[in-house]
Motif scaffolding. Structure first.
Motif, PDB file in Angstrom:
ATOM      1  N   UNK A  61       0.837  -1.207   0.000  1.00 11.97           N
ATOM      2  CA  UNK A  61       0.000   0.000   0.000  1.00 11.97           C
ATOM      3  C   UNK A  61       0.867   1.250   0.000  1.00 11.97           C
ATOM      4  N   UNK A  62       2.014   1.196   0.625  1.00 14.73           N
ATOM      5  CA  UNK A  62       2.916   2.356   0.624  1.00 14.73           C
ATOM      6  C   UNK A  62       3.676   2.478  -0.698  1.00 14.73           C
ATOM      7  N   UNK A  63       3.496   1.498  -1.584  1.00 15.65           N
ATOM      8  CA  UNK A  63       4.246   1.475  -2.849  1.00 15.65           C
ATOM      9  C   UNK A  63       3.362   1.580  -4.078  1.00 15.65           C
ATOM     10  N   UNK A  64       2.062   1.807  -3.911  1.00 13.27           N
ATOM     11  CA  UNK A  64       1.201   1.986  -5.078  1.00 13.27           C
ATOM     12  C   UNK A  64      -0.124   1.275  -5.020  1.00 13.27           C
ATOM     13  N   UNK A 330      -5.438   2.025   2.074  1.00  8.07           N
ATOM     14  CA  UNK A 330      -5.265   3.458   2.272  1.00  8.07           C
ATOM     15  C   UNK A 330      -6.614   4.147   2.059  1.00  8.07           C
ATOM     16  N   UNK A 331      -6.604   5.448   1.889  1.00  7.12           N
ATOM     17  CA  UNK A 331      -7.864   6.181   1.743  1.00  7.12           C
ATOM     18  C   UNK A 331      -8.650   5.712   0.526  1.00  7.12           C
ATOM     19  N   UNK A 332      -7.973   5.555  -0.605  1.00 10.03           N
ATOM     20  CA  UNK A 332      -8.673   5.083  -1.798  1.00 10.03           C
ATOM     21  C   UNK A 332      -9.123   3.634  -1.602  1.00 10.03           C
ATOM     22  N   UNK A 333      -8.332   2.865  -0.879  1.00 13.17           N
ATOM     23  CA  UNK A 333      -8.721   1.491  -0.586  1.00 13.17           C
ATOM     24  C   UNK A 333      -9.978   1.406   0.254  1.00 13.17           C
ATOM     25  N   UNK A 398      -2.080   5.821   6.436  1.00 15.57           N
ATOM     26  CA  UNK A 398      -2.494   7.212   6.303  1.00 15.57           C
ATOM     27  C   UNK A 398      -1.507   7.932   5.388  1.00 15.57           C
ATOM     28  N   UNK A 399      -2.023   8.601   4.369  1.00 20.25           N
ATOM     29  CA  UNK A 399      -1.142   9.341   3.459  1.00 20.25           C
ATOM     30  C   UNK A 399      -0.521  10.520   4.183  1.00 20.25           C
ATOM     31  N   UNK A 400       0.765  10.776   3.874  1.00 18.38           N
ATOM     32  CA  UNK A 400       1.466  11.886   4.504  1.00 18.38           C
ATOM     33  C   UNK A 400       0.944  13.198   3.926  1.00 18.38           C
ATOM     34  N   UNK A 401       0.942  14.193   4.766  1.00 16.93           N
ATOM     35  CA  UNK A 401       0.501  15.515   4.332  1.00 16.93           C
ATOM     36  C   UNK A 401      -0.981  15.678   4.469  1.00 16.93           C
TER      37      UNK A 401
END
Length: 401
Positions: A61-64, A330-333, A398-401
């Protein structure tokens, strides 16, 4: 939201895997979700995954990737056909996947679809029976049988490991509405332990881990996988290795009678007699496999048979998985999950405790998965550090930013 499906093991995740995820999004559009179906603690070659499933899923998930679902262990430790069929059933059951994207030595799905159609034809079944009488391995017999039905350029797909798996995907996709999409594989071959031009293979990384070249192996992983692996290693959960629990495996095998091995010999080819003969005295797994092997049986098949015996798996996986279990998102997931709540043909399992509200079939599958995880813990440097399957929920990134 529509999604592209990817079937994988990520053992471990490397830059070739990251490239495939990026290509899937490039081919199908930037708003496309990437939904991976990933093997858990055990992998199709008949072995323990070098790192646990939650760490590998989080790295994906952190890679795409956006959402990672688990391929349950009965299918993860199956033949290429069973592996592909189980994973495709999961993709179909999500109700949101439109394409299955996979790496391919040829980079073209059309010949793989033609191979799949030929392999499912009555004419092929007859030719295969004739070729098997010659006593060669099943892959060799299948190759020759297919060459009688298709041009060499098409039939040659079965000589290439990624294309062979692609053919199995195309077989499982027949009539299901999901379209296959092949992406040209770059770099070292599927089972090559050397670095090739471009991306290295997972086999090459695992070979370096076995040799103790840990830092070099980490440099060849995707950055998120290297970070996750370091954390798993520091916690005593990686690398998982047969050497940590070989005697436990052998002890389990010594309990088995000939009838137990016979149930696992799905081809009814007499392989079970060889296992029954040597499993009671072999001092190492390598010694057992050396005694059992013949030119007819690929080593991976023998290893899968050993692991299915060790875990007490059914001789063959059921027709399809009983639930869709989330490992990471992630959020889109989570947006994909929201769509699956209404579109999915199987229950979506996010909290392990919720399995108690599912049908008995699902509860049996989850109990088997939990047992397999407890046995996986014995392969880790610190078995006590592996979390309890029944109390472990998905990793939400959680996505950064």
């Amino acid at each position: 939201m529509a999604a592209a499906g990817i079937i994988t093991e990520y053992d471990p995740l490397h830059m070739g895997h990251v490239h495939l995820m990026a290509e899937a999004r490039r081919l199908l559009g930037p708003e496309t979700g990437i939904l991976c179906v990933m093997s858990g603690h055990y992998v199709q070659r008949g072995d323990f995954a070098v790192a646990g499933k939650f760490a590998r899923a989080a790295a994906a998930v952190r890679s795409g990737a956006d959402l990672v679902l688990e391929l349950p262990v009965p299918w993860a430790l199956s033949s290429a056909e069973g592996f592909a069929a189980g994973a495709v059933e999961i993709l179909k059951a999500t109700g949101v996947v439109t394409h299955l994207v996979f790496g391919s030595e040829g980079g073209d799905a059309a010949p793989l679809v033609r191979c799949a159609e030929a392999l499912c034809s009555p004419a092929f079944s007859q030719r295969l029976r004739e070729e098997l009488k010659r006593g060669d391995s099943f892959p060799a017999a299948r190759q020759r049988a297919l060459e009688t039905l298709l041009p060499p350029a098409d039939a040659g797909a079965l000589a290439r490991p990624n294309d062979t798996l692609g053919v199995e995907y195309c077989k499982a996709l027949r009539g299901g509405g999901i379209q296959p999409a092949a992406v040209l594989r770059r770099g070292a071959g599927h089972n090559c332990e050397a670095a090739g031009g471009g991306f290295v293979s997972a086999s090459a990384i695992r070979a370096r881990l076995r040799r103790g070249d840990g830092e070099e192996a980490l440099s060849l992983m995707a950055p998120a996988m290297a970070e996750g692996y370091r954390a798993e290693r520091a916690a005593g959960r990686a690398p998982a290795s047969l050497s940590n629990c070989e005697r436990a495996v052998l002890a389990r095998l010594r309990f088995l009678e000939e009838a137990d091995w016979a149930a696992l010999d799905l081809g009814n080819e007499g392989l079970y007699r060889r296992f029954a003969r040597f499993a009671g005295s072999a001092a190492t797994l390598a010694e057992l496999l050396e005694a059992v092997k013949t030119k007819r049986y690929p080593l991976a098949r023998l290893r899968r048979m050993v692991f299915r015996a060790y875990l007490g798996l059914p001789p063959a996986p059921p027709e399809r998985p009983a639930y869709l279990r989330v490992l990471a998102a992630n959020r889109r997931g989570t947006a994909l999950l929201a769509g699956m709540r209404t579109a999915a043909a199987l229950p979506v399992l996010t909290k392990p405790a919720a399995v108690r509200r599912l049908p008995e079939e699902a509860q049996r599958l989850f109990a088997l998965e939990a047992r397999a995880s407890r046995l996986y813990a014995l392969a880790c440097p610190d078995p006590a550090a592996v979390p309890d399957e029944r109390r472990t929920g998905p990793v939400i990134v959680r996505e950064e930013g």
